[in-house]
Design a protein around this motif. Sequence first.
Motif, PDB file in Angstrom:
ATOM      1  N   LEU A 102      12.433  68.759  43.854  1.00  0.00           N
ATOM      2  CA  LEU A 102      12.538  69.875  44.782  1.00  0.00           C
ATOM      3  C   LEU A 102      13.360  70.996  44.166  1.00  0.00           C
ATOM      4  CD1 LEU A 102      11.887  70.840  47.711  1.00  0.00           C
ATOM      5  CD2 LEU A 102      14.148  69.953  48.355  1.00  0.00           C
ATOM      6  N   LEU A 103      12.813  72.200  44.200  1.00  0.00           N
ATOM      7  CA  LEU A 103      13.541  73.362  43.691  1.00  0.00           C
ATOM      8  C   LEU A 103      14.482  73.889  44.768  1.00  0.00           C
ATOM      9  CD1 LEU A 103      10.698  75.288  41.829  1.00  0.00           C
ATOM     10  CD2 LEU A 103      12.495  73.880  40.839  1.00  0.00           C
ATOM     11  N   PRO A 104      15.668  74.345  44.372  1.00  0.00           N
ATOM     12  CA  PRO A 104      16.613  74.837  45.384  1.00  0.00           C
ATOM     13  C   PRO A 104      16.205  76.169  46.000  1.00  0.00           C
ATOM     14  CG  PRO A 104      17.495  75.168  43.170  1.00  0.00           C
ATOM     15  CD  PRO A 104      16.234  74.353  43.021  1.00  0.00           C
ATOM     16  N   GLU A 105      15.381  76.969  45.292  1.00  0.00           N
ATOM     17  CA  GLU A 105      14.988  78.281  45.806  1.00  0.00           C
ATOM     18  C   GLU A 105      13.581  78.233  46.367  1.00  0.00           C
ATOM     19  OE1 GLU A 105      15.516  77.842  42.551  1.00  0.00           O
ATOM     20  OE2 GLU A 105      17.577  78.543  42.174  1.00  0.00           O
ATOM     21  N   ARG A 106      13.347  79.084  47.328  1.00  0.00           N
ATOM     22  CA  ARG A 106      11.988  79.284  47.830  1.00  0.00           C
ATOM     23  C   ARG A 106      11.299  80.356  46.987  1.00  0.00           C
ATOM     24  NH1 ARG A 106      12.431  80.907  53.860  1.00  0.00           N
ATOM     25  NH2 ARG A 106      14.329  81.923  53.113  1.00  0.00           N
ATOM     26  N   PRO A 107       9.988  80.332  46.861  1.00  0.00           N
ATOM     27  CA  PRO A 107       9.295  81.313  46.018  1.00  0.00           C
ATOM     28  C   PRO A 107       9.300  82.703  46.653  1.00  0.00           C
ATOM     29  CG  PRO A 107       7.710  79.922  47.137  1.00  0.00           C
ATOM     30  CD  PRO A 107       9.051  79.338  47.451  1.00  0.00           C
ATOM     31  N   TRP A 108       9.256  83.709  45.794  1.00  0.00           N
ATOM     32  CA  TRP A 108       9.170  85.106  46.216  1.00  0.00           C
ATOM     33  C   TRP A 108       7.752  85.621  45.965  1.00  0.00           C
ATOM     34  CZ3 TRP A 108      12.883  88.509  48.268  1.00  0.00           C
ATOM     35  CH2 TRP A 108      14.151  87.961  48.428  1.00  0.00           C
ATOM     36  N   LEU A 109       7.281  86.458  46.870  1.00  0.00           N
ATOM     37  CA  LEU A 109       5.944  87.034  46.770  1.00  0.00           C
ATOM     38  C   LEU A 109       6.040  88.553  46.721  1.00  0.00           C
ATOM     39  CD1 LEU A 109       2.796  86.918  46.943  1.00  0.00           C
ATOM     40  CD2 LEU A 109       3.080  86.983  49.434  1.00  0.00           C
ATOM     41  N   THR A 110       5.346  89.163  45.746  1.00  0.00           N
ATOM     42  CA  THR A 110       5.229  90.616  45.640  1.00  0.00           C
ATOM     43  C   THR A 110       3.775  90.992  45.857  1.00  0.00           C
ATOM     44  OG1 THR A 110       7.031  90.707  44.033  1.00  0.00           O
ATOM     45  CG2 THR A 110       5.598  92.611  44.156  1.00  0.00           C
ATOM     46  N   THR A 111       3.525  91.864  46.812  1.00  0.00           N
ATOM     47  CA  THR A 111       2.162  92.292  47.129  1.00  0.00           C
ATOM     48  C   THR A 111       2.002  93.783  46.881  1.00  0.00           C
ATOM     49  OG1 THR A 111       2.803  92.589  49.442  1.00  0.00           O
ATOM     50  CG2 THR A 111       1.781  90.495  48.839  1.00  0.00           C
ATOM     51  N   VAL A 112       0.806  94.186  46.457  1.00  0.00           N
ATOM     52  CA  VAL A 112       0.444  95.586  46.228  1.00  0.00           C
ATOM     53  C   VAL A 112      -0.766  95.876  47.117  1.00  0.00           C
ATOM     54  CG1 VAL A 112      -0.227  97.315  44.534  1.00  0.00           C
ATOM     55  CG2 VAL A 112       1.277  95.442  43.860  1.00  0.00           C
ATOM     56  N   VAL A 113      -0.607  96.828  48.056  1.00  0.00           N
ATOM     57  CA  VAL A 113      -1.601  97.066  49.111  1.00  0.00           C
ATOM     58  C   VAL A 113      -1.988  98.533  49.123  1.00  0.00           C
ATOM     59  CG1 VAL A 113      -2.120  96.749  51.560  1.00  0.00           C
ATOM     60  CG2 VAL A 113      -0.487  95.234  50.441  1.00  0.00           C
ATOM     61  N   ASP A 114      -3.273  98.793  49.386  1.00  0.00           N
ATOM     62  CA  ASP A 114      -3.767 100.153  49.549  1.00  0.00           C
ATOM     63  C   ASP A 114      -3.552 100.605  50.987  1.00  0.00           C
ATOM     64  OD1 ASP A 114      -5.240 102.574  49.191  1.00  0.00           O
ATOM     65  OD2 ASP A 114      -6.981 101.579  50.075  1.00  0.00           O
ATOM     66  N   THR A 115      -2.961 101.786  51.175  1.00  0.00           N
ATOM     67  CA  THR A 115      -2.648 102.282  52.510  1.00  0.00           C
ATOM     68  C   THR A 115      -3.908 102.672  53.274  1.00  0.00           C
ATOM     69  OG1 THR A 115      -0.523 103.110  51.703  1.00  0.00           O
ATOM     70  CG2 THR A 115      -1.318 104.017  53.778  1.00  0.00           C
ATOM     71  N   PHE A 116      -4.891 103.243  52.618  1.00  0.00           N
ATOM     72  CA  PHE A 116      -6.090 103.734  53.290  1.00  0.00           C
ATOM     73  C   PHE A 116      -6.899 102.611  53.934  1.00  0.00           C
ATOM     74  CE2 PHE A 116     -10.613 104.954  53.131  1.00  0.00           C
ATOM     75  CZ  PHE A 116     -10.583 106.081  53.923  1.00  0.00           C
ATOM     76  N   SER A 117      -6.964 101.442  53.293  1.00  0.00           N
ATOM     77  CA  SER A 117      -7.825 100.362  53.784  1.00  0.00           C
ATOM     78  C   SER A 117      -7.069  99.071  54.066  1.00  0.00           C
ATOM     79  CB  SER A 117      -8.931 100.078  52.764  1.00  0.00           C
ATOM     80  OG  SER A 117      -8.367  99.704  51.515  1.00  0.00           O
ATOM     81  N   SER A 118      -5.740  99.042  53.859  1.00  0.00           N
ATOM     82  CA  SER A 118      -4.921  97.822  53.949  1.00  0.00           C
ATOM     83  C   SER A 118      -5.493  96.702  53.082  1.00  0.00           C
ATOM     84  CB  SER A 118      -4.778  97.368  55.405  1.00  0.00           C
ATOM     85  OG  SER A 118      -5.995  96.903  55.928  1.00  0.00           O
ATOM     86  N   TYR A 119      -6.071  97.074  51.948  1.00  0.00           N
ATOM     87  CA  TYR A 119      -6.710  96.146  51.027  1.00  0.00           C
ATOM     88  C   TYR A 119      -5.667  95.663  50.019  1.00  0.00           C
ATOM     89  CZ  TYR A 119     -10.280  94.459  47.711  1.00  0.00           C
ATOM     90  OH  TYR A 119     -11.055  93.696  46.873  1.00  0.00           O
ATOM     91  N   VAL A 120      -5.579  94.351  49.796  1.00  0.00           N
ATOM     92  CA  VAL A 120      -4.628  93.788  48.858  1.00  0.00           C
ATOM     93  C   VAL A 120      -5.213  93.895  47.449  1.00  0.00           C
ATOM     94  CG1 VAL A 120      -3.342  91.735  48.172  1.00  0.00           C
ATOM     95  CG2 VAL A 120      -3.702  92.226  50.595  1.00  0.00           C
ATOM     96  N   LEU A 121      -4.600  94.744  46.621  1.00  0.00           N
ATOM     97  CA  LEU A 121      -5.092  94.947  45.269  1.00  0.00           C
ATOM     98  C   LEU A 121      -4.541  93.920  44.295  1.00  0.00           C
ATOM     99  CD1 LEU A 121      -4.828  98.825  45.048  1.00  0.00           C
ATOM    100  CD2 LEU A 121      -6.933  97.491  45.150  1.00  0.00           C
ATOM    101  N   GLY A 122      -3.353  93.383  44.568  1.00  0.00           N
ATOM    102  CA  GLY A 122      -2.762  92.413  43.658  1.00  0.00           C
ATOM    103  C   GLY A 122      -1.522  91.786  44.261  1.00  0.00           C
ATOM    104  N   PHE A 123      -1.098  90.698  43.648  1.00  0.00           N
ATOM    105  CA  PHE A 123       0.118  90.020  44.085  1.00  0.00           C
ATOM    106  C   PHE A 123       0.665  89.228  42.900  1.00  0.00           C
ATOM    107  CE2 PHE A 123      -2.868  86.596  44.269  1.00  0.00           C
ATOM    108  CZ  PHE A 123      -2.127  85.427  44.131  1.00  0.00           C
ATOM    109  N   HIS A 124       1.879  88.709  43.087  1.00  0.00           N
ATOM    110  CA  HIS A 124       2.485  87.856  42.072  1.00  0.00           C
ATOM    111  C   HIS A 124       3.563  87.012  42.720  1.00  0.00           C
ATOM    112  CE1 HIS A 124       3.168  86.488  38.042  1.00  0.00           C
ATOM    113  NE2 HIS A 124       2.412  87.452  37.524  1.00  0.00           N
TER     114      HIS A 124
END
Length: 621
Positions: A221-243
């Motif tokens: 078990l890892l002591p930290e929880r994972p972090w999520l970075t999302t990149v979203v288009d404002t015009f369509s709320s479309y998710v272009l990428g994440f990491h």
Amino acid sequence: MPDKEFGLTGELTQVTEAIFLGESNFVVNPLHIILESSDSQKLKFNLIQWLAESPNRQIKSQRKQAVADTLGVSTRQVERLLKEYNEDRLNETAGVQRSDKGQYRVSEYWQEYIKTTYENSLKEKHPMSPASVVREVKRHAIVDLGLEQGDYPHPATVYRILNPLIEQQKRKKKIRNPGSGSWLTVETRDGKQLKAEFSNQIIQCDHTELDIRIVDNNGLLLPERPWLTTVVDTFSSYVLGFHLWIKQPGSAEVALALRHSILPKQYSHDYELSKPWGYGTPFQYFFTDGGKDFRSKHLKAIGKKLGFQCELRDRPNQGGIVERIFKTINTQVLKDLPGYTGSNVQERPENAEKEACLTIQDIDKVLAGFFCDIYNHEPYPKDPRDTRFERWFKGMGGKLPEPLDERELDICLMKEAQRVVQAHGSIQFENLIYRGESLKAYKGEYVTLRYDPDHILTLYVYSCESEDNLEEFLGYAHAINMDTHDLSLEELKALNKERSKARKEHFNYDALLALGKRNELVEQRKEDKKEKRRSEQKRLRSASKKNSNVVELRKSRAAISSRKNEHQEVLPERVSREEIKLEKIDPQPQENISPQTTDTQQEQRHKLVVSNRQKNLKNIW
């Protein structure tokens, strides 16, 4: 600055010549800064921003003097403005903010009463005008409180307190929240209104810590929880990428998430993605919150190269599109997975840590499948006739953007640093010496280094940007004697930290030994100094008695006294009992012995022979 100072061409030319110091020293032409500035505050802000982006100390010093000459202030004042800029206290439109701005001299009672009166009128759907609030304040003071003229707030004070509330109400009416209409508008921190009219025009980015516990490849078990970075288009709320990340992301992680959104997606077959996934660079704006990673020079440099501008949102609700995705992930994806912790204490499962069995690679597969096959192809909430992908595709003009060269993009997203080329084409960076054969001709010049944080032993060396804003690739620089190694930047910093700690401990022990030796040497030199002082003092005393005959007189008198005492008998110091002959004295009656007779006998018995030498010494002294 006033318009009259920049109205004439001659004066403008003189000012720009004062700013421009050399073709190879500056990244931005100061002439463009002055021409783009519409008021004195914006000019000051742009010049200070230009100063803050200096690549090295030498150029920073030159720019500081140029800014001081342009603004007509001292360099110390320029340093104060730079400090306010670094602390986000220097505003582009309002200039330097006063420390007491927003505070009023009236009591808190009147401030609260004025705000409450106006807000209650808004709640009742009958907003009061500022003049009506002034009349209400006057009535309350005279009628209810019995105050006299001057004991209650002046009308100008009432207007100043009401102005922020009125402006806020106007903005709420003028600007719609993202996703609330056919057109979308967001507001930046400096008051600009950005209207999203097509896809990839305004790209939003944000981080969150996922509500799930994960394990490593060994099942621990890892002591930290994972972090999520999302990149979203404002015009369509479309998710272009994440990491996904193990630790809280910084500017380098933001650049990698941006890379995932810009390039066409390439996933292996085990991801089992069945639908298309859009991509592309931000065309105009990169809209984020005010985090330190989003305000970094690294991200601004990336935007300058790729052609977009970094903007910070004014209020949290301006980032509603990207924030809403995080809640959707928790409710639709993570809630049914083992290790889910819940978003609050009431919903938190008891055995989340025990049930956790997914790795970060597993979470990456789950989120990639959710974004690509489900979320991006769901109906757009405000216009269900199109899916998010269809709205994004129409906003792109019905065609996919031309993909960028992956290698050039990687170099563009790298972090930068400025260094001076030393002898033999060497460069010092992170306590390592790098050397490149092509750098020998640039000895003593500043160069720009770009590096991959995962492979830090090789640097990409470029010339500094000149007036035409072009860079030239000079070559590679490799770490000396590290050809068979491969280190990341974090590993190198950890090694440097351990090396510094060991060197510090070693130096501390040696310092203690050296301190003891130094103290001994000091004490020895002090004793030598005292001894030399005593001998010198004695020599000086002897030298001062050269004409004195005291010593000779003393010697002569001692010789004379010794000759006189040659035949003198002196009582020996020790006399044995056998050598002493006691004479027998007949006892006499006590009454017949007079005191004088007794004293005479005692003197005769204890009489000692005193030498003439002692008498002579007594006479001398």
